[in-house]
Design a protein around this motif. Sequence first.
Motif, short mmCIF file in Angstrom:
data_model
loop_
_atom_site.label_atom_id
_atom_site.label_comp_id
_atom_site.label_asym_id
_atom_site.label_seq_id
_atom_site.Cartn_x
_atom_site.Cartn_y
_atom_site.Cartn_z
N UNK A 201 22.48 -53.81 -33.11
CA UNK A 201 22.30 -52.87 -34.22
C UNK A 201 23.06 -51.57 -33.99
N UNK A 202 23.02 -51.03 -32.77
CA UNK A 202 23.72 -49.77 -32.49
C UNK A 202 25.21 -49.88 -32.81
N UNK B 151 26.64 -51.51 -35.14
CA UNK B 151 26.81 -51.31 -36.59
C UNK B 151 26.49 -49.87 -36.98
N UNK B 152 25.45 -49.29 -36.37
CA UNK B 152 25.06 -47.91 -36.74
C UNK B 152 26.18 -46.94 -36.38
N UNK C 214 29.29 -47.52 -35.92
CA UNK C 214 30.43 -47.79 -36.80
C UNK C 214 30.22 -47.15 -38.17
N UNK C 215 29.03 -47.30 -38.71
CA UNK C 215 28.73 -46.70 -40.02
C UNK C 215 28.88 -45.19 -39.95
N UNK D 223 32.50 -44.32 -39.98
CA UNK D 223 33.07 -44.54 -41.31
C UNK D 223 32.64 -43.45 -42.29
N UNK D 224 31.39 -43.00 -42.17
CA UNK D 224 30.91 -41.92 -43.07
C UNK D 224 31.66 -40.63 -42.78
N UNK E 136 31.64 -51.06 -46.31
CA UNK E 136 31.37 -49.62 -46.38
C UNK E 136 30.26 -49.28 -45.39
N UNK E 137 30.01 -48.01 -45.15
CA UNK E 137 28.98 -47.66 -44.18
C UNK E 137 27.65 -48.36 -44.45
N UNK F 133 27.22 -51.79 -42.96
CA UNK F 133 26.86 -51.78 -41.54
C UNK F 133 25.40 -51.34 -41.33
N UNK F 134 24.97 -50.34 -42.10
CA UNK F 134 23.60 -49.83 -41.94
C UNK F 134 22.58 -50.91 -42.30
N UNK G 38 23.00 -54.09 -42.35
CA UNK G 38 23.10 -55.15 -41.35
C UNK G 38 22.33 -54.76 -40.09
N UNK G 39 22.51 -53.50 -39.66
CA UNK G 39 21.80 -53.02 -38.46
C UNK G 39 20.29 -53.10 -38.68
N UNK H 288 19.17 -56.64 -38.36
CA UNK H 288 19.21 -57.08 -36.96
C UNK H 288 18.05 -56.48 -36.16
N UNK H 289 17.69 -55.23 -36.46
CA UNK H 289 16.56 -54.59 -35.76
C UNK H 289 15.26 -55.28 -36.10
#
Lengths: 318, 318
Positions: free
Chosen positions: A167-168, A170-171, A173-174, A177-178, B166-167, B170-171, B173-174, B177-178
């Motif tokens: 998860x981290x 992806x977080x 990365x987000x 990107x933001x 987009x962000x 990923x958010x 998805x995270x 997954x959590x």
Amino acid sequence: MKQISVEQAAAFLERCEDAHILIHRSPDGDCIGSGYSLQAVLRLLGKRSKVLCADPIPERFGFLLPEEPEEDFPPKCVIAVDVSDEKLFGSLEPDYAGKVDLCVDHHVSNLLYAGQVLLEPHAAAACEVLYKVYRAMGIQFTKQIAMCLYTGMATDTGCFKFSCTRPETHIFTAEIMREFPDIRYDLINRSMFTVKSRAALHAEMVMLSQMEYHCNDRVTLIWATHDICQENGVDVKDMEGISSLGLQPEGVEVGLTVREPEPGVYKISMRSAKDVNVSEICKKLGGGGHVKAAGCMMTDCTRDEVRERLLAAVEPAL
Amino acid sequence: MKQISVEQAAAFLERCEDAHILIHRSPDGDCIGSGYSLQAVLRLLGKRSKVLCADPIPERFGFLLPEEPEEDFPPKCVIAVDVSDEKLFGSLEPDYAGKVDLCVDHHVSNLLYAGQVLLEPHAAAACEVLYKVYRAMGIQFTKQIAMCLYTGMATDTGCFKFSCTRPETHIFTAEIMREFPDIRYDLINRSMFTVKSRAALHAEMVMLSQMEYHCNDRVTLIWATHDICQENGVDVKDMEGISSLGLQPEGVEVGLTVREPEPGVYKISMRSAKDVNVSEICKKLGGGGHVKAAGCMMTDCTRDEVRERLLAAVEPAL
């Protein structure tokens, strides 16, 4: 050796001066992103820093490098990033072995050779660990730092595909990107995962058409030999992406790729599709790496002997 | 037609009864994940619901389907997910055209054919939009819902590789997954992006070795013809992944793939590597899709005519 926390590593970097940053030989996206992001962070703090690698940085990573030239200076501090073993310094080993002050890494196989070690074996990439360190330092990212960290996380996870992705990953990365919506992440990914020269594409096809199936089709073996590369006018180094292709056929559990940079020198990549721990197998063969992606080397033997040794090591693990 | 918000769509779903959920023909990960997650959500609320598709669901998506059999009932409400145009209902069009109460979609080309439309053209996947709707409804996700949403987001972004990512992708998805750390996301990705049958792998190699280069090597054209498929014992439907392979050579901007499910019927996929808008090009040819991935059909013409028409349409856009 002392294992330290993210905050302690942050404090170390704030204190350090004149840093030589070492990354591993045959550099990949994660060690390059780690090394050059760290250099940029230290420069932001007004410190001298320099990235050192035994091998040249492949051209496609050029966009991660700083515009300012690297100056020469003797190190007051040595930092290794994404390097699990001093052997991986390659030709720089004699100069730096035993002299590393700080190592930041994510390889479970890290030999803890440095004075202080920040090791997060569950992180998908060294860049993920450094992301946390930079945040703890309160660093304002630049576009270059953002691209370095993104590239490191994307490449070490096969673009968020592999089991190391958490998860981290992806977080973080987000968040990048933001903060930097204008970076063309899609073009970074295209360049990292898709683009090949026509020659490399053709060589790949030749290698794939000769792919061997072993152990009841549960193991594939691809030969990226010196002669196929020469015949197709490609460097064996340009054939990096081929390692993952052996996992394509249904039912395959281990994909072996043997690269031959010069006749008689075999660099083996081992990839696991599901649950076989290839890090363990490669360790027995004198190599190492991750559970799903590892490697080892063989010299002074024939191709038949390479195949025999590899299959003998893999078969019991199936 | 009325465009509605996430909250209004949530309220609609809480109120609706006996829903028929329509997904598009030639179903992909996003419409399958959308359809079956919505069915699961409605069932959680004690409502009858049923997913309808003109074509069979490919085997590799079997893990997203519910264990309980689908019952037959006349619909009190019709919902379309990930369907931009009623034509894409395929053989179900005559029964459902003009009768869709709610459409949830992310295609900028959506024809707004439904009574109420929740359209988020910047979302990477319809599953991303539905994720927000389910959260607004306060739904406690099940493992099946989580797998559906992950699969939809991963497949429509090429595993987070394409520019549509987009962000939020990923958010969300995270967060999935959590909540469900035990799902083998790596095996889902392997099955979606990597695994091929040996026959498909071989057919792919034949097609790639015959790949054409046009427009100064900026356009590639791959023929997935009926005869190559037959010779290799594969269904043209199993050759889905080939569309992206034409973008591999350096410098290519548009990758064209012509599938021929039956002699004389041409299904064209158009992929853009950088900035060419293939949605616009396909629209002119009677098709549609996304900016970077679109498609169209041709019949009653020869292969030479297909090539000619495609290149004439693509060239001005380069």
